[in-house]
Design a protein around this motif. Structure first.
Motif, PDB file in Angstrom:
ATOM      1  N   THR A 248      58.020  81.128 -79.582  1.00 21.02           N
ATOM      2  CA  THR A 248      57.693  82.478 -80.058  1.00 21.02           C
ATOM      3  C   THR A 248      57.008  83.270 -78.954  1.00 21.02           C
ATOM      4  OG1 THR A 248      57.409  81.597 -82.305  1.00 21.02           O
ATOM      5  CG2 THR A 248      56.511  83.785 -81.869  1.00 21.02           C
ATOM      6  N   ILE A 249      57.612  84.403 -78.582  1.00 11.51           N
ATOM      7  CA  ILE A 249      57.143  85.227 -77.452  1.00 11.51           C
ATOM      8  C   ILE A 249      56.910  84.313 -76.242  1.00 11.51           C
ATOM      9  CG2 ILE A 249      55.615  87.092 -76.712  1.00 11.51           C
ATOM     10  CD1 ILE A 249      54.887  87.682 -79.526  1.00 11.51           C
ATOM     11  N   GLN A 250      57.987  83.678 -75.830  1.00 13.50           N
ATOM     12  CA  GLN A 250      57.908  82.631 -74.806  1.00 13.50           C
ATOM     13  C   GLN A 250      57.257  83.131 -73.520  1.00 13.50           C
ATOM     14  OE1 GLN A 250      59.966  81.928 -71.806  1.00 13.50           O
ATOM     15  NE2 GLN A 250      60.039  79.701 -71.767  1.00 13.50           N
ATOM     16  N   GLY A 283      52.123  82.320 -81.508  1.00 16.07           N
ATOM     17  CA  GLY A 283      52.758  82.335 -82.821  1.00 16.07           C
ATOM     18  C   GLY A 283      52.111  83.232 -83.847  1.00 16.07           C
ATOM     19  N   MET A 284      50.804  83.528 -83.698  1.00 17.64           N
ATOM     20  CA  MET A 284      50.127  84.372 -84.675  1.00 17.64           C
ATOM     21  C   MET A 284      50.308  85.863 -84.394  1.00 17.64           C
ATOM     22  SD  MET A 284      48.795  82.319 -86.862  1.00 17.64           S
ATOM     23  CE  MET A 284      48.541  80.530 -86.967  1.00 17.64           C
ATOM     24  N   LEU A 285      50.878  86.207 -83.230  1.00 12.67           N
ATOM     25  CA  LEU A 285      51.003  87.626 -82.883  1.00 12.67           C
ATOM     26  C   LEU A 285      52.045  88.367 -83.722  1.00 12.67           C
ATOM     27  CD1 LEU A 285      50.676  87.477 -78.988  1.00 12.67           C
ATOM     28  CD2 LEU A 285      48.993  88.345 -80.602  1.00 12.67           C
ATOM     29  N   PRO A 286      53.262  87.833 -83.900  1.00 13.50           N
ATOM     30  CA  PRO A 286      54.261  88.580 -84.675  1.00 13.50           C
ATOM     31  C   PRO A 286      53.916  88.601 -86.160  1.00 13.50           C
ATOM     32  CG  PRO A 286      55.292  86.867 -83.329  1.00 13.50           C
ATOM     33  CD  PRO A 286      53.824  86.596 -83.346  1.00 13.50           C
ATOM     34  N   LEU A 287      54.221  89.707 -86.800  1.00  7.09           N
ATOM     35  CA  LEU A 287      54.035  89.773 -88.249  1.00  7.09           C
ATOM     36  C   LEU A 287      55.052  88.888 -88.959  1.00  7.09           C
ATOM     37  CD1 LEU A 287      53.346  93.602 -88.662  1.00  7.09           C
ATOM     38  CD2 LEU A 287      51.732  91.728 -89.093  1.00  7.09           C
ATOM     39  N   ARG A 288      56.234  88.755 -88.345  1.00  2.00           N
ATOM     40  CA  ARG A 288      57.272  87.880 -88.898  1.00  2.00           C
ATOM     41  C   ARG A 288      57.899  87.103 -87.749  1.00  2.00           C
ATOM     42  NH1 ARG A 288      57.668  92.672 -91.373  1.00  2.00           N
ATOM     43  NH2 ARG A 288      57.412  92.780 -93.629  1.00  2.00           N
ATOM     44  N   THR A 301      57.599  66.830 -85.405  1.00  2.51           N
ATOM     45  CA  THR A 301      57.021  67.935 -84.636  1.00  2.51           C
ATOM     46  C   THR A 301      55.503  67.906 -84.595  1.00  2.51           C
ATOM     47  OG1 THR A 301      58.916  69.333 -85.212  1.00  2.51           O
ATOM     48  CG2 THR A 301      56.956  70.442 -84.370  1.00  2.51           C
ATOM     49  N   TYR A 302      54.988  68.034 -83.377  1.00  2.00           N
ATOM     50  CA  TYR A 302      53.557  68.233 -83.133  1.00  2.00           C
ATOM     51  C   TYR A 302      53.376  69.726 -82.858  1.00  2.00           C
ATOM     52  CZ  TYR A 302      53.356  63.176 -82.658  1.00  2.00           C
ATOM     53  OH  TYR A 302      53.434  61.820 -82.886  1.00  2.00           O
ATOM     54  N   TYR A 303      52.765  70.409 -83.794  1.00  2.00           N
ATOM     55  CA  TYR A 303      52.624  71.868 -83.717  1.00  2.00           C
ATOM     56  C   TYR A 303      51.241  72.204 -83.168  1.00  2.00           C
ATOM     57  CZ  TYR A 303      52.362  76.763 -85.209  1.00  2.00           C
ATOM     58  OH  TYR A 303      52.212  78.122 -85.237  1.00  2.00           O
ATOM     59  N   VAL A 304      51.215  73.032 -82.115  1.00  2.00           N
ATOM     60  CA  VAL A 304      49.955  73.391 -81.466  1.00  2.00           C
ATOM     61  C   VAL A 304      49.848  74.906 -81.367  1.00  2.00           C
ATOM     62  CG1 VAL A 304      48.442  72.932 -79.511  1.00  2.00           C
ATOM     63  CG2 VAL A 304      50.344  71.380 -79.976  1.00  2.00           C
ATOM     64  N   THR A 305      48.730  75.439 -81.795  1.00  2.00           N
ATOM     65  CA  THR A 305      48.431  76.849 -81.583  1.00  2.00           C
ATOM     66  C   THR A 305      46.929  76.959 -81.327  1.00  2.00           C
ATOM     67  OG1 THR A 305      48.778  79.109 -82.407  1.00  2.00           O
ATOM     68  CG2 THR A 305      48.004  77.479 -84.004  1.00  2.00           C
ATOM     69  N   GLY A 306      46.459  78.162 -81.081  1.00  2.00           N
ATOM     70  CA  GLY A 306      45.036  78.288 -80.779  1.00  2.00           C
ATOM     71  C   GLY A 306      44.571  79.727 -80.821  1.00  2.00           C
ATOM     72  N   MET A 307      43.328  79.920 -80.435  1.00  2.00           N
ATOM     73  CA  MET A 307      42.710  81.241 -80.490  1.00  2.00           C
ATOM     74  C   MET A 307      42.763  81.995 -79.158  1.00  2.00           C
ATOM     75  SD  MET A 307      41.775  81.614 -83.557  1.00  2.00           S
ATOM     76  CE  MET A 307      40.818  81.206 -84.996  1.00  2.00           C
ATOM     77  N   SER A 308      42.887  81.260 -78.042  1.00  6.35           N
ATOM     78  CA  SER A 308      42.707  81.909 -76.742  1.00  6.35           C
ATOM     79  C   SER A 308      43.810  82.902 -76.417  1.00  6.35           C
ATOM     80  CB  SER A 308      42.597  80.865 -75.628  1.00  6.35           C
ATOM     81  OG  SER A 308      43.782  80.125 -75.511  1.00  6.35           O
ATOM     82  N   LYS A 309      45.048  82.645 -76.846  1.00  9.88           N
ATOM     83  CA  LYS A 309      46.152  83.558 -76.524  1.00  9.88           C
ATOM     84  C   LYS A 309      46.358  84.631 -77.579  1.00  9.88           C
ATOM     85  CE  LYS A 309      47.321  81.616 -72.666  1.00  9.88           C
ATOM     86  NZ  LYS A 309      46.944  82.272 -71.401  1.00  9.88           N
TER      87      LYS A 309
END
Length: 472
Positions: A248-250, A283-288, A301-309
């Motif tokens: 997402t938004i690679q 991944g949290m940036l797009p509304l959809r 799948t190991y799913y990773v996201t965070g707050m810094s980006k």
């Protein structure tokens, strides 16, 4: 202080360079400067490192002396190295580092979200209130690794926006996405194994793979991402340790992999039981967005996201969702060994801001500020073909046909003008980087600085006579 490279470091670098040179159609003397710059980006080389003598490097790379001498000459032209008579050849690195905020430089290398001015007062008040009410000694103590049950419950709420089926027992809180990727590669792969990646990928995964002596195999693809048939061919030929993707938004291409391609890749992974590392930093940036791989192939799948980006580069908090509670526990042990724990202060802020809605409000403000900066980019870069996501804060700028700049030279020259950007070589995993640079729109302090910086980029591309000007 000069640092003499150890034999093991030289051996690791040159063995990697031999493979890159053998697999590239680019002349070796032109590839050598790219490899030096890439090693700088990865942290394998640092300013003032002493490089091997020409003959030694020529022997190690299996090239003739003249080719390596031309390569060093090209690297000197780019300002990457310098030769001192009777002393040797040393890495200069890039131009002196510029401040990440304020000052005279527009930091467009580190991909960071913009800082909406309207949120500053609220964040200041919130931080003061949270820290004022907290037990200071509790924040100074060791914490439960992976977060307390209460913290993981809140993190799960945040993650369910993208992975609806995740549960607190499969979620860990860690100090940044990079640390999670280190743990995942150390657990899922062994030295010499292969991880499948896109032809352009986050430089951090390259550095981690090099550290663990794991091979990255670039999969051919198109604007939708890697081809599923290429992934399947790799699975048949040699079962890879994992598939790493940033769907997402690679970073750096800005593209979001569509649903159909995700389903195709997930189907191959399921049929061959290949784990998926889903780096969903944006991944949290797009509304959809399309379904996460963690939804399409939950058992792998190991799913990773965070707050810094998504919220702020200094908020080094990552959330990991593992396929099962047992796998989460195994990863907790690996992460504990490498990172000990996430910062209690950062965890306090992240948990409280998710609970009281501050995180949502900040995310909305960042989306709005990113959209405004993307609008500025469309106006200033009119006539240039570039790629961007309307809800993202970086853009991918291919150099125009016939451009006399190389990406590395352009990036170096822009830095001499106070603008920091990254050449494609830092992201390339197949040894053939495209002629392009990545520019972060979140780095400049405000919209006016964003506009001024982009004008310099455009004018520099329009004036190739700057190519041979002095670079300070």
């Amino acid at each position: 202080m000069v640092r003499r490279l150890s034999e093991s470091t030289v051996s690791s670098l040159t063995s990697h360079w031999v493979k890159r040179i053998a697999g590239s159609t680019k002349p070796a003397y032109l590839l050598i400067p790219d490899l030096i710059e890439e090693a700088l980006s990865d942290g394998q080389l640092r300013a003032r490192d002493r490089l091997p003598p020409l003959r030694d490097l020529a022997d190690a790379l299996r090239l003739n002396y003249t080719t390596v001498a031309r390569g060093y000459s090209e690297a000197r032209k780019r300002g990457l190295i310098e030769t001192r008579a009777g002393s040797g050849t040393y890495v200069r690195g890039r131009a002196p580092a510029m401040p990440l905020r304020a000052g005279t430089g527009a930091e467009m290398t580190m991909n960071m979200p913009p800082e909406p001015p309207a949120m500053a007062a609220r964040l200041r008040e919130s931080m003061a209130a949270l820290l004022g009410a907290a037990d200071p000694y509790k924040l100074l103590r060791y914490q439960d690794f992976g977060g307390t049950p209460a913290d993981r419950s809140v993190a799960t709420r945040w993650l369910r926006r993208c992975v609806p089926a995740c549960a607190p027992e499969t979620v860990l809180i860690a100090p940044g996405i990079h640390s999670v990727l280190v743990a995942l590669l150390s657990q899922l792969s062994r030295p010499g194994q292969t991880i499948c990646v896109d032809a352009l990928a986050y430089p951090g995964i390259k550095a981690i793979a090099a550290q663990f002596n794991v091979q990255l195999q670039a999969l051919p693809g198109d604007e939708d991402g890697p081809f599923a048939h290429a992934f399947e061919a790799m699975c048949k030929a040699q079962k890879p340790a994992a598939l790493y993707c940033n769907p997402t938004i690679q970073n750096p291409s800005t593209r979001t992999m569509p649903q159909v391609r995700r389903e195709q890749l997930a189907d191959v992974a399921l049929r061959y039981s290949v784990p998926i590392i889903e780096d969903d930093a944006y991944g949290m940036l797009p509304l959809r967005a399309p379904d996460a791989f963690a939804t399409l192939a939950p058992e792998l799948t190991y799913y990773v996201t965070g707050m810094s980006k998504c919220l702020g580069a200094g908020l080094r908090i990552a959330f990991l969702h593992a396929p099962t509670a047992r796998q989460a526990q195994r990863l907790a042990g690996t992460l504990r060994a490498t990172t000990v724990m996430a910062s209690p202060v950062n965890t306090l802020l992240a948990t409280a801001w998710i609970q009281d809605g501050t995180a949502d409000d900040l995310l909305r403000a960042i989306r709005a500020e990113s959209a405004a900066r993307q609008q500025i980019a469309r106006a200033v870069l009119d006539g240039l073909a570039y790629e961007a996501d309307a809800e993202g804060f970086h853009l991918w700028l291919p150099l125009p046909a016939g451009c006399e700049w190389s990406p590395s030279e352009l990036a170096l020259h822009l830095r001499s003008q106070g603008i920091a950007a990254v050449s494609a070589a830092a992201f390339s995993t197949d040894g053939n980087p495209p002629d392009a640079i990545r520019v972060c729109l979140g780095g400049p302090g405000d919209r006016e600085e964003t506009e001024d910086s982009l004008r310099i980029v455009h004018e520099t591309l329009d004036n190739p006579h700057h190519l041979h000007s002095a670079m300070l």
